[in-house]
Design a protein around this motif. Structure first.
Motif, mmCIF file in Angstrom:
data_model
loop_
_atom_site.group_PDB
_atom_site.id
_atom_site.type_symbol
_atom_site.label_atom_id
_atom_site.label_comp_id
_atom_site.label_asym_id
_atom_site.label_seq_id
_atom_site.Cartn_x
_atom_site.Cartn_y
_atom_site.Cartn_z
ATOM 1 N N TYR A 1 -16.185 -13.792 2.465
ATOM 2 C CA TYR A 1 -15.165 -12.881 2.985
ATOM 3 C C TYR A 1 -14.719 -11.853 1.962
ATOM 4 O O TYR A 1 -14.925 -12.000 0.757
ATOM 5 C CB TYR A 1 -13.958 -13.671 3.488
ATOM 6 N N GLY A 2 -14.059 -10.824 2.492
ATOM 7 C CA GLY A 2 -13.336 -9.844 1.699
ATOM 8 C C GLY A 2 -11.908 -9.809 2.203
ATOM 9 O O GLY A 2 -11.625 -10.286 3.304
ATOM 10 N N LEU A 3 -11.023 -9.244 1.390
ATOM 11 C CA LEU A 3 -9.622 -9.252 1.776
ATOM 12 C C LEU A 3 -8.948 -7.941 1.398
ATOM 13 O O LEU A 3 -9.054 -7.493 0.260
ATOM 14 C CB LEU A 3 -8.911 -10.418 1.091
ATOM 15 N N ILE A 4 -8.302 -7.342 2.389
ATOM 16 C CA ILE A 4 -7.479 -6.158 2.174
ATOM 17 C C ILE A 4 -6.043 -6.561 2.458
ATOM 18 O O ILE A 4 -5.710 -6.979 3.569
ATOM 19 C CB ILE A 4 -7.896 -4.995 3.094
ATOM 20 N N ALA A 5 -5.209 -6.492 1.427
ATOM 21 C CA ALA A 5 -3.797 -6.866 1.537
ATOM 22 C C ALA A 5 -2.950 -5.600 1.503
ATOM 23 O O ALA A 5 -3.140 -4.746 0.644
ATOM 24 C CB ALA A 5 -3.413 -7.790 0.391
ATOM 25 N N LEU A 6 -2.018 -5.496 2.448
ATOM 26 C CA LEU A 6 -1.115 -4.356 2.497
ATOM 27 C C LEU A 6 0.282 -4.820 2.121
ATOM 28 O O LEU A 6 0.728 -5.875 2.581
ATOM 29 C CB LEU A 6 -1.096 -3.742 3.898
ATOM 30 N N GLY A 7 0.948 -4.038 1.297
ATOM 31 C CA GLY A 7 2.284 -4.406 0.872
ATOM 32 C C GLY A 7 3.052 -3.222 0.340
ATOM 33 O O GLY A 7 2.601 -2.076 0.416
ATOM 34 N N ASP A 8 4.201 -3.497 -0.217
ATOM 35 C CA ASP A 8 5.107 -2.480 -0.732
ATOM 36 C C ASP A 8 5.618 -2.968 -2.087
ATOM 37 O O ASP A 8 6.337 -3.979 -2.152
ATOM 38 C CB ASP A 8 6.261 -2.295 0.258
ATOM 39 N N SER A 9 5.241 -2.282 -3.161
ATOM 40 C CA SER A 9 5.569 -2.746 -4.508
ATOM 41 C C SER A 9 7.068 -2.716 -4.799
ATOM 42 O O SER A 9 7.515 -3.336 -5.768
ATOM 43 C CB SER A 9 4.812 -1.937 -5.555
#
Length: 153
Positions: free
Chosen positions: A87-95
């Motif tokens: 798998y690959g993983l793209i994580a979205l967030g707000d620093s």
């Protein structure tokens, strides 16, 4: 044709948008792509994909999006062997949230590793404070990831 499942956990649709934007890149690389918005463990077990890409947003204090919580609970309560999952993983967030930045993506990565899954390459963490349109970061990453991992057909 190899099968790619893009597993999405989203709050306001950002992670789903990323999944929809990167899907054609995988299709051009020879994959049959399925986007799954409310996943269950069966999506990985019953018809295992050749490759999985997780696109996951973080909410609250590093929490999983509500639509993704049942999937994570299932992974923890009935842990399957995911030894064959790549798998690959793209994580979205707000620093601006500090220590919980991309918390759900990081936590998912740890859960998948504990279940024997193999992450290919590095996790992409997209910061909403730096990148207005998440796909601006995701598209070049996916192109590079496909090439560096030899995933194209």
């Amino acid at each position: 044709m190899p099968k790619l499942k893009i597993i999405v956990g989203t709050v306001y649709g950002g992670a789903l948008d990323v999944a929809e934007q990167v899907s054609p890149v995988f299709e051009q690389a020879g994959y049959d792509v399925v986007i799954i918005e409310q996943p269950s463990v069966n999506d990985l077990i019953d018809e295992p994909p050749d490759l999985a890409l997780f696109c996951v947003s973080t909410t609250g204090s590093g929490d999983f999006p509500g639509d993704f919580v049942p999937f994570v609970r299932q992974l923890k309560s009935q842990p399957p062997s995911l030894a064959s999952l790549r798998y690959g993983l793209i994580a979205l967030g707000d620093s601006s949230y500090g220590d919980t930045f991309c918390g759900s993506g990081r936590a998912l990565d740890e859960i998948l590793a504990d279940l024997g899954a193999q992450r290919l390459g590095e996790r992409l963490e997209i910061d909403a404070m730096e990148t207005f349109m998440a796909d601006d970061a995701a598209l070049p990453w996916v192109e590079s990831w496909i090439e560096s991992q030899g995933l194209g057909t």
